[in-house]
Design a protein around this motif. Sequence first.
Motif, short mmCIF file in Angstrom:
data_model
loop_
_atom_site.label_atom_id
_atom_site.label_comp_id
_atom_site.label_asym_id
_atom_site.label_seq_id
_atom_site.Cartn_x
_atom_site.Cartn_y
_atom_site.Cartn_z
N GLU A 661 0.82 -1.21 0.00
CA GLU A 661 0.00 0.00 0.00
C GLU A 661 0.86 1.26 0.00
O GLU A 661 0.61 2.20 -0.78
N ARG A 662 1.86 1.30 0.86
CA ARG A 662 2.71 2.50 0.94
C ARG A 662 3.47 2.73 -0.37
O ARG A 662 3.65 3.87 -0.82
N THR A 663 3.92 1.64 -0.99
CA THR A 663 4.66 1.77 -2.26
C THR A 663 3.76 2.33 -3.35
O THR A 663 4.15 3.24 -4.10
N VAL A 664 2.55 1.80 -3.45
CA VAL A 664 1.62 2.30 -4.47
C VAL A 664 1.30 3.77 -4.23
O VAL A 664 1.26 4.58 -5.17
N ARG A 665 1.09 4.15 -2.97
CA ARG A 665 0.79 5.55 -2.67
C ARG A 665 1.95 6.46 -3.07
O ARG A 665 1.74 7.55 -3.60
N ARG A 666 3.19 6.02 -2.79
CA ARG A 666 4.34 6.85 -3.18
C ARG A 666 4.39 7.04 -4.69
O ARG A 666 4.65 8.14 -5.20
N HIS A 668 1.84 6.76 -6.81
CA HIS A 668 0.69 7.58 -7.20
C HIS A 668 0.96 9.06 -6.96
O HIS A 668 0.74 9.91 -7.83
N ASP A 669 1.47 9.38 -5.78
CA ASP A 669 1.73 10.79 -5.44
C ASP A 669 2.80 11.38 -6.36
O ASP A 669 2.71 12.56 -6.76
N LEU A 712 -6.59 0.86 -1.20
CA LEU A 712 -6.24 1.90 -2.16
C LEU A 712 -7.44 2.30 -3.01
O LEU A 712 -7.69 3.49 -3.25
N ARG A 713 -8.18 1.31 -3.47
CA ARG A 713 -9.35 1.62 -4.31
C ARG A 713 -10.41 2.37 -3.52
O ARG A 713 -11.08 3.27 -4.04
N ASP A 715 -9.86 4.48 -1.37
CA ASP A 715 -9.38 5.85 -1.27
C ASP A 715 -9.35 6.57 -2.62
O ASP A 715 -8.80 7.67 -2.72
N ILE A 717 -7.77 5.58 -5.45
CA ILE A 717 -6.58 5.33 -6.27
C ILE A 717 -6.88 4.19 -7.23
O ILE A 717 -7.30 3.10 -6.80
#
Length: 809
Positions: A661-666, A668-669, A712-713, A715, A717
């Motif tokens: 999750e943290r990797t995907v958020r990084r 995405h951002d 993620l979805r 939220d 993303i």
Amino acid sequence: MRGGLVPLGPGQRVLAVADDLSGAAETAAALLSRTTRTRVLLDPRTATPAPVGTTTVFDLDSRQLSATGAADRITAAMTGLAPGTLVLKKVDSLLRGNLAAEIAALAATGRGVLLAPALPTAHRTVRDGVLHTDGVPLHTGNAWRAETAPPPRSIAEALRAPVALLGLASVRGPAHLLRTALREALATGLPVVADGETDADLDALLAAALDVDPRVALAGSGGLALALGRTLDGGPPAPLPPPGPATRPLLVVVGTAEPLAAEQVRRLVTDGAALYSLDPGAPYPGDPLPPLHPGSTVLTLRPGGPPDPAAARAIVRNLARTAAALLDAAPGPADLVLTGGETARRVLEALAVRELRPWGQVHHGAVLATTPDGRTVVTRPGSFGDADSLRLIARALRAPAARAPAADSAAPHTPADATPAGRTPAARTAVHPPPDPGRPAPTPRRISLDHAKGPFMNATPAAPAGTEPTAAEKSDALPVIAVTMGDGAGIGPEVIVPALLDPGTLSRIRPVVVGDAERLRRAAELVGLADRAEIVTVEGPGDAEFTPGRINVIDLGLLPADLPWGTLSAVAGDAAYQYVRVAAELALSGAVQGICTAPLNKEALHAGGHLYPGHTELLAHLTGVEEVSMMLSTDTVKVIHVTTHIGLIDAVKRIEPGLVERTVRRGHDALVRAGVEHPVIGVCGINPHAGENGLFGYGEEEEKIVPALEILRADGIDARGPLPADTAFFLAGRGDYDLIVAMYHDQGHGPVKILGLEAGVNLTVGLPVIRTSVDHGTAFDIAGTGTADPGSMIEALRQAAELAPSPTG
């Protein structure tokens, strides 16, 4: 390099022929080397005999001729060649023009013909004898929308003749088997059509052809020309020379029907260029023309309906005559940017220019050359370049469009033909005079190309007088980037020097190297740039001056003068660590806005006493960040890694929903900050076929990845998966995904290195500072030879410029 590619000697004569001027210039730039003189001739009849070591490129201007006329020009060009001359026929990468007649004429000379039209850098590939653009067969896409004939379904159909096909299996097989397959194909007497998807494929084909029969006539796009250029002795050319005086006006003539051209023009106009939009249906000369703007002027065709191929030649001639009239009326010389081969040819004909000397490329296909009368000219195929292409070219020529402040795009615009009765036609050009010094200057407005009205043109004013920032103000607005030298025994110094001398670099950033000044001077000598590079030691970024040819270095003085190239060294490993440490300190203090790293050697780093897996983990430690991610970025695909420099078994153990999750958020951002508003993210599985519902593995996808995707979805993303890795990268390569999330190192690195290693960039995501890097290693095997390609370093610096914030205070 696959296929045993051997450099050609400095005495090699090369003749290249193209059917339009932008193709000829692109070919000439690809064939540049330090030991050959390269020239582009617009009229082969005026050619003098080529001295030994000369590369001559003829623009045969045959794109619009009849098939017979085009064949006759090929035959004439091939007549009377000096023995041993290597022949290259540049073909259009979309197979346009008189391809069948020209290849037949080449074959009629008694030489075998090898046709390899792939152009990997533009995502144009050949599989099973069919040309693909961005993964789509040519005949199913819209790349031929401006042509009168339907697109060919295969290269054989384009040639209207049987061919001998050399498939990918042969191209990528052992070198001796490729030579055998090519020899047998040539023996059929048919044109040999070769598959190809990468630069390595083209290198292998060229090596085989030169070994089997050096007399074979090579035919291909700019990709094959680049492969041939890599064989020319003396290495790559020096960087582009300084252009003409910045006070010269710049005329940008856009004659292409490509849809992207309108956006390229719009962005240049937004920067403040004056715009003259011509009515394609109006007769020449039309209304009186305003003079060239002192900065940049864009001359283009007014947007309308679908292009009319039948009328295109007459329209381009009128455009060229208009450009020549503007230049003739100018008080002094002006530099030129010409897009579209036909447009470039007609403009130069109108100016009586018969020869160009190419110097290099601003970006792929945008070739910078000089004319005998001292003009600087950039030619570019109409279908090349991204939306910022014209901006980048204008800045590289140091005649940028006047910078207008942010404007109100909703401001009303009075159409040029909304003129009160009784006004003269000249009034309809809507030329805005400079403001009265005694009155407040008006607010600049962004003018949409859709508003261009009137029977002939619409002229859009540049920024008002007095708003143009000084050169110092422009430079101060650029981010300062610390460039770490990497392992001094590797190729880092050899790619840094040409990258920092590249004309685009100083237009984007203010670079300061953290490394060893003497090592950089030695590297400048190796790559043949010692006479162009002024390497100056500075105490810090505040002492640096940013002028063409100057390289500022914070010299730590850690390398011995006799450090050998290409050898593992604990001293070099420790120095590489210290360069990164100092750069991190500069970043945390706000002295630099980003870091760009040349490669270090992990074994040398460890031998120097610094036990970090690589740059990513080292920078995380130095900046006090617990967790970061590695992202690889190419034009084709971007990949972020959940795990990197650990063993495969350990990687699988480490992967868990929170980390995913943290990797995907990084990722995405990072894409959102880079301007991708709603990224589509593909997430790879761990097992083959992403486990295929439990068939493979022990449910790792359901346990470690699916819970993260659900969060993620929820939220908002758009993260899709788990996907089989082979499917994910295929879909990403054709543009379905903005980012791929790889679970472990080789799952991400392997496809990226196949799809775009040459221009690949390594980003560290999650740091408090932007960090980019080349996507290659120290290359000890070629270090110290002066042959390293600086392309990835140039691209890393470009991405650092895009991602780094502007300096504050």
